[in-house]
Design an enzyme around this catalytic site. Structure first.
Site, PDB file in Angstrom:
ATOM      1  CB  ILE A   9      -0.968   0.032   1.205  1.00  0.00           C
ATOM      2  CG1 ILE A   9      -0.201  -0.097   2.524  1.00  0.00           C
ATOM      3  CG2 ILE A   9      -2.014  -1.060   1.079  1.00  0.00           C
ATOM      4  CD1 ILE A   9      -1.077   0.029   3.757  1.00  0.00           C
ATOM      5  N   GLY A  10       2.151   1.128   0.050  1.00  0.00           N
ATOM      6  CA  GLY A  10       2.982   2.321   0.026  1.00  0.00           C
ATOM      7  C   GLY A  10       4.445   1.969  -0.134  1.00  0.00           C
ATOM      8  CB  VAL A  23       3.817   0.632   3.971  1.00  0.00           C
ATOM      9  CG1 VAL A  23       2.711   0.386   4.990  1.00  0.00           C
ATOM     10  CG2 VAL A  23       4.860   1.573   4.554  1.00  0.00           C
ATOM     11  CE  LYS A  58       9.157   2.747   6.720  1.00  0.00           C
ATOM     12  NZ  LYS A  58       9.271   4.113   7.257  1.00  0.00           N
ATOM     13  CG  ASP A  90      10.860  13.557   6.868  1.00  0.00           C
ATOM     14  OD1 ASP A  90      10.876  14.604   6.204  1.00  0.00           O
ATOM     15  OD2 ASP A  90      10.631  12.443   6.371  1.00  0.00           O
TER      16      ASP A  90
END
Length: 379
Positions: free
Chosen positions: A71-72, A79, A94, A189
């Site tokens: 999904i990422g 991820v 992750k 970040d």
């Protein structure tokens, strides 16, 4: 497919006597037998291939988790939507990217992220369930799966947010940052893509601070590892603080305040504080150029809120808010109408088609996952 050639042979035999003779002298029986064998082989083969694919899909997992769908992806890892095999609880896993496995620096940063985040318990910080190493050496951790969108996606899809909603989200992030700062951790970040607006416990617009991948342990009693190259700029160029760019002094908690101010600027105007043709031009603009007032882009922003954001974006750290609590208090004093749960629920109802949903307990089917809208997650 079996019937078609048999019917075709019959029709041909009716018009061509030579073909008819062959069919009635054993040719038809032979054709039916061969086609039946071929059909049986095809059906069984299809079933076996499908079964093997499902078994391979279910076997794709780490630790006690079955990976369902990516999904990422990001600079440090990938991820996946996953499920705990015993608890049947959906979560996000992750993983460090396989092409980064041999990079010890990346691995240290990856492990630093999970260890730092696991020690944080604030409800506005993403929750870590578990972490470990696979037999192949891949490092992973499991975190809560968030139904919703990150703020970058929200602005890109729907435009700038109303001031009262931005204040509502920012104060939650300030609370999460306050805990991290009290524990000596600098995020480094903060950006719209690392703040998620989720639905949790029936409440909407619950802010979740993500991705402590560049976190720095600033506690004096520990000899923390410096996980970035000497002189390197860490964080995202659009949201990085001037002291990170220039190297004047050691970045501290006030660097996070600057990045949060830059994030608020984007949420309120739909534009970053500085834009440029290259990342280098953008980061040096943070260090040298004056910030354009927010009201010149969005006149709906009140002067008091503009002043708060501009104070966060001061070039010198000593001129900014010194603590996340100070920023939260300043936002609390604003005379803005409150963003209510009724408004949030109505907004999310209208945005339903774009939302990343938590799957049902029966979500193991690959077809179901293909039908679910999953938006990119910053990794």
């Amino acid at each position: 497919m079996v019937i078609s050639p048999i019917v075709g042979a019959f029709m041909t035999g009716m018009k061509v006597p030579a073909v008819s003779e062959v069919l009635y002298t054993g040719g038809l029986s032979e054709m039916i037998i061969l086609l039946s064998i071929a059909a049986s082989t095809a059906i069984y083969g299809s079933y076996r291939v499908g079964s093997l694919r499902r078994e391979a899909f279910d076997a794709k997992g780490v630790g006690m988790y079955t990976l369902r769908k990516q999904i990422g992806t990001g600079g440090m890892g990938e991820v996946y939507l996953a499920e705990h095999r015993l608890l049947k609880r959906p979560c996000a896993i992750k993983l460090i990217r396989r092409d980064k496995v041999d990079d010890e620096n990346i691995l240290l940063r990856f492990e630093s992220e999970v260890q730092a985040t696991a020690g944080l318990t604030h409800p506005n910080t993403i929750e870590i369930y578990d972490y470990g190493h696979t037999e192949e050496g891949t490092f992973y951790y499991a975190m809560e799966f968030l139904p919703g969108l990150n703020l970058q996606e929200i602005v890109e899809r729907f435009g700038e947010l109303p001031p009262e909603r931005v204040v509502y989200l920012l104060r939650q992030v300030c609370s999460a940052l306050a805990e991290a700062h009290h524990k000596g951790l600098i995020h480094r970040d903060i950006k719209p893509g690392n703040i998620f607006s989720a639905e949790r416990g029936g409440l909407y617009d619950v802010a979740k601070l993500l991705d402590f991948g560049l976190v720095k342990d600033n506690r004096p009693e520990k000899n923390s590892l410096e996980l970035t190259m000497e002189g390197a700029v860490v964080g995202s160029p659009l949201y990085t603080s001037p002291e990170v760019v220039t190297g004047d002094g050691e970045p501290d908690f006030r660097s996070d305040i600057y990045s949060l101010g830059a994030t608020a600027y984007y949420l309120l105007t739909g534009k970053p504080v500085f834009e440029g043709e290259s990342a280098l031009k953008v980061v040096f603009a943070h260090a040298s150029q004056a910030v354009k007032p927010l009201t010149e882009i969005n006149p709906k922003i009140c002067k008091e809120l503009e002043a708060i954001i501009l104070k966060c974006l001061e070039k010198k750290p000593e001129d900014r808010y010194q603590k996340a609590e100070e920023l939260s208090d300043a936002l609390k004093e604003l005379k803005l109408k409150e963003w209510t749960q009724e408004e949030a629920a109505e907004w999310w109802s209208d945005a339903e088609q774009f939302v990343q949903h938590e799957p049902d307990p029966e979500y193991a089917s690959e077809d179901h996952l293909k039908a679910t809208t999953i938006l990119p997650v910053n990794a």
